[in-house]
Each structure stands twice: as C-alpha cells, then as structure tokens.
Design an enzyme around this catalytic site. Structure first.
Site: not given
Ligand code: ARG
Length: 411
Positions: A14, A93
C-alpha cells in the site's frame, strides 16, 4: 511548486504504491519509516522508498519511546481490548502520528499521509492524533480516495509503474507488527468459521511442535514495570524480545478475536503477542498480592476504560492523562517477582513473591502460628448481617410463595 508531504512508510504494498500516487498528485514525498520493533531490513525499505521516487527516506528508531511511553503504561493499566487484544497496533499509532508531526515540522511539510483504509481503526487513530497535535497539517489517506479497489489492482498498478513490491498475489494477509504484537487480518480469516491456517503465525509454534517439557521464567517487576528475567536485569526492548521468543517457542500468545471496530464493523483478527500475554498475566498476579481489594476493583474498571480509549484513538486527551496518573499511582508497591510456567500453548502463574506483599501467612494459615481472632468473627458477622435480617423479616419472608420465589407473576 510541489508541496511536501511526510508519509508513514512501512515498505509494504500500500505505502509503496502511495509514494507514486502522491507524486502523480504533485507532492514531494518524504518517506518516514518508524521502527517500533520487529522491523527487519530497514535499509531495504529505505532504498525502496528512494527507488520509487521519494525525495528523502528517513528511518527513526522509536523502540525505547514505544516501550517507555506506550507499552509500559498499558501494562500497568492491564489494558486489553474486549478481554483479548493487548492493543499492539493501537498503541503504536499515536507514537507514529507524533513522529509524523515532528518530521513534518522539521521538513517544512504541509501534510502528512498514511496508508490506512477507510474501514479500519488506524485511520481514526492517525487522523485524530495528528489533529490534536497539529491541526494545521493536512492528513492524506490515498487508500480512502483512489480507484484501486482490490489488492490485485494495486499489484497491477505497481507492476505498470515499475514499483518494486515485496508481496506476491499468493499472500493475502494484512499484517502489522511491532514489539508488543503482530496483528493479522484478511484473506481466509474473513470467514469466522475458518480456523486460522498455520502460515499466519510467525512468532508462536503450533502446540504439537512445542517442547514436551515446560519452561519456567521469573519476571521481576519494579513499580509495575518488568525489569529482569530470571534475575538478569534487562532493558525493556530486550526483555520483551526475549520473552517473545521464549513464550512463542512454547506456543503461548495466539489470540483469535472477533472484535468490534470503532467504525461499527465486526472484524475477525488474529494476534500473536507472546510477551504481552505473559507479562499481563504476571503483572496481574503481582497486583493481586500487593494491591488492596478496593484498588483491584477500581483498577479493573479503569483498565477497560483505558483499553477502549487506546483502541478508539483518544491517546492525546486529558482523559487519558487522568487515567494514566491514577494507574501510575497504583503501581507504587507493585514490586516483586512472578514465576510463570510455559507449556503446550499455555502460560500459568506458578508462584509470586514481594517485599510489599499484603498476603499475611499468619492471618491466612490453618496451621500453627494463626493470629486471626476467630471469636471476633462472631461480632463482625452480627453487624454485617444486620441489614440482611431486617430486610428478610420485613419483606422477603412475607412475600407470597416464600423467600425462594424471587421472580413471579407478582413482580
Ligand atoms: N484490529 C487491530 C486494531 O484495530 C489491528 C489492525 C491492524 N492492521 C492489520 N493490518 N492487521 O488495532
């Protein structure tokens, strides 16, 4: 003149396509790759960004920041989302957002960009965090806007533009990794009935492949923070890495979660978080020994609030600072050592000890040395039961059908 944008660049499909897309939309791209642990081949990622056309590719090692300001506070709070997810991605994040903003300032950029889709939590965490720290910066999320609907279309786009991509069409999973855990989604995992195939796991062995004999590990905490394994003092990054390997070898740390995303979608996520699972378990065991009943009850409520807040992207808020301050103040006496047995996919607390333990053998024992005054229990129970007796006499015993008929047509 082209405007400058700082892109959170992971090196994956991406964000590789995004570099080119931003260039086509008249941006100069500074790629920023942030090392939050378990990020091999950073120089390859950097070279890839430049090859695609970034004007600069920066790499920042943020592992210590991540441990000290994100992982340890979450551990002190026992933050686990919906009882299952130790929040590895969610914790990373806000730190990435903070560093994006710092670098945007240094580079004189007008915007930051990320590779999140419009369906997940991560876009919310980035956008809300950048908005809190630097409301003047524009946030661009090309995946939310562009016409490339599927992964195959992205791969074709990449091939058309000569963008080197590290994935093949056969690897359908979307993975995010950092020191605290691996998050895996998409592909066959989208069927909640399908058992996760062995290939999604990288850090944990299948139970059948684990050693027949258990391993024991002793984790020493100081004020809620792990500081040593088996008596050997370690910095946070090393401690988490070692425990990840050890617990993963025994098959500990696999999580299969059907979770509630902030954007309203239920989503099937698989996680690997061996160190997080073991440390959370050990930390809770030590708290059981060193905190009062009231502190434990209150902490449990705060833990859920804290986990929701982290999950929902509200890191840079006063509410978070308030909860973190409370949590920190509870950890003053959470020091000691916990012994954990790792065996056949399970971690179990085998023992715990602390100089500040509230467990008192002379009070608990049924053997010689008992200092608990059993006769005093009579008076205590008399007062404790007082309101119960009053209510039973005036209400319960008079109700039609007697005291066992709790729910009847008369209610
Ligand atoms: N569902 C998890 C969250 O919202 C992980 C998302 C991470 N992304 C992935 N590519 N698995 O924190």
């Amino acid at each position: 003149m082209a405007q400058k944008v700082v892109l959170a660049y992971s090196g994956g499909l991406d964000t590789s396509v995004i570099i080119r897309w931003l260039m086509d939309h008249d941006f100069e791209v500074v790629a920023l790759t942030i090392d939050l642990g378990n990020q091999p081949a950073l120089d390859e990622i950097q070279a890839r960004a430049l090859k695609i056309g970034a004007v600069k590719a920066r790499v920042e090692d943020a592992r210590n920041l991540f441990v000290d300001h994100f992982i340890w506070p979450a551990l002190k709070a026992n933050a686990v989302y919906e009882g299952q997810y130790p929040l590895a991605t969610a914790l990373g994040r806000p730190l990435i957002a903070k560093l994006l903003v710092d670098v945007a300032r240094e580079e004189g950029a007008m915007a930051v960009a990320h590779g999140c889709t419009g369906k997940g939590n991560d876009q919310v965490r980035f956008d809300v965090s950048v908005g809190a720290l630097a409301p003047d910066l524009r946030v661009i999320a090309p995946v939310r806007e562009w016409e490339l609907k599927t992964r195959d279309e992205e791969i074709s786009y990449a091939q058309r533009h000569g963008i080197p991509v590290p994935v093949t069409r056969k690897s359908p999973f979307s993975v995010d990794e950092n020191l605290w855990g691996r998050s895996i989604e998409a592909g066959v995992l989208e069927d909640p009935w399908a058992e996760p195939p062995e290939e999604v796991y990288r850090w944990t062995k299948a139970v059948a492949a684990t050693p027949a004999d258990p391993a024991y590990v002793e984790i020493t905490f100081e004020r809620g923070v792990p500081v040593a394994l088996d008596g050997v003092p370690l910095d946070g990054v090393t401690l988490i890495e070692r425990l990840t390997r050890l617990a993963g070898d025994h098959g500990v740390g696999r999580i299969d979660h059907l979770e509630n995303r902030l954007v309203g979608i239920k989503s099937r996520e698989v996680y690997e978080a061996p160190a997080a699972v073991v440390l959370l378990q050990a930390h809770k065991a030590l708290e059981q020994m060193t905190l009062s009943k009231e502190q434990l009850r209150m902490k449990e409520r705060v833990a859920q609030e804290y986990a929701d807040l982290v999950y929902n992207g509200l890191w840079f808020t006063a509410h978070h600072q308030n909860l973190a301050a409370y949590t920190s103040s509870t950890q003053r006496h959470v020091s000691g050592t916990v012994r954990v047995r790792l065996h056949r996919g399970a971690a179990a607390v085998a023992g715990r000890k602390s100089e500040e333990s509230l467990y008192n053998l002379n009070l608990a024992t049924y053997d010689a040395g008992d200092t608990f005054d059993q006769r005093s229990a009579i008076g205590f129970i008399h007062i404790w039961g007082l309101p119960v007796r009053v209510q039973a006499q005036t209400q319960l015993l008079k109700q039609p059908g007697g005291p066992l008929h709790l729910v009847g047509p008369e209610i």
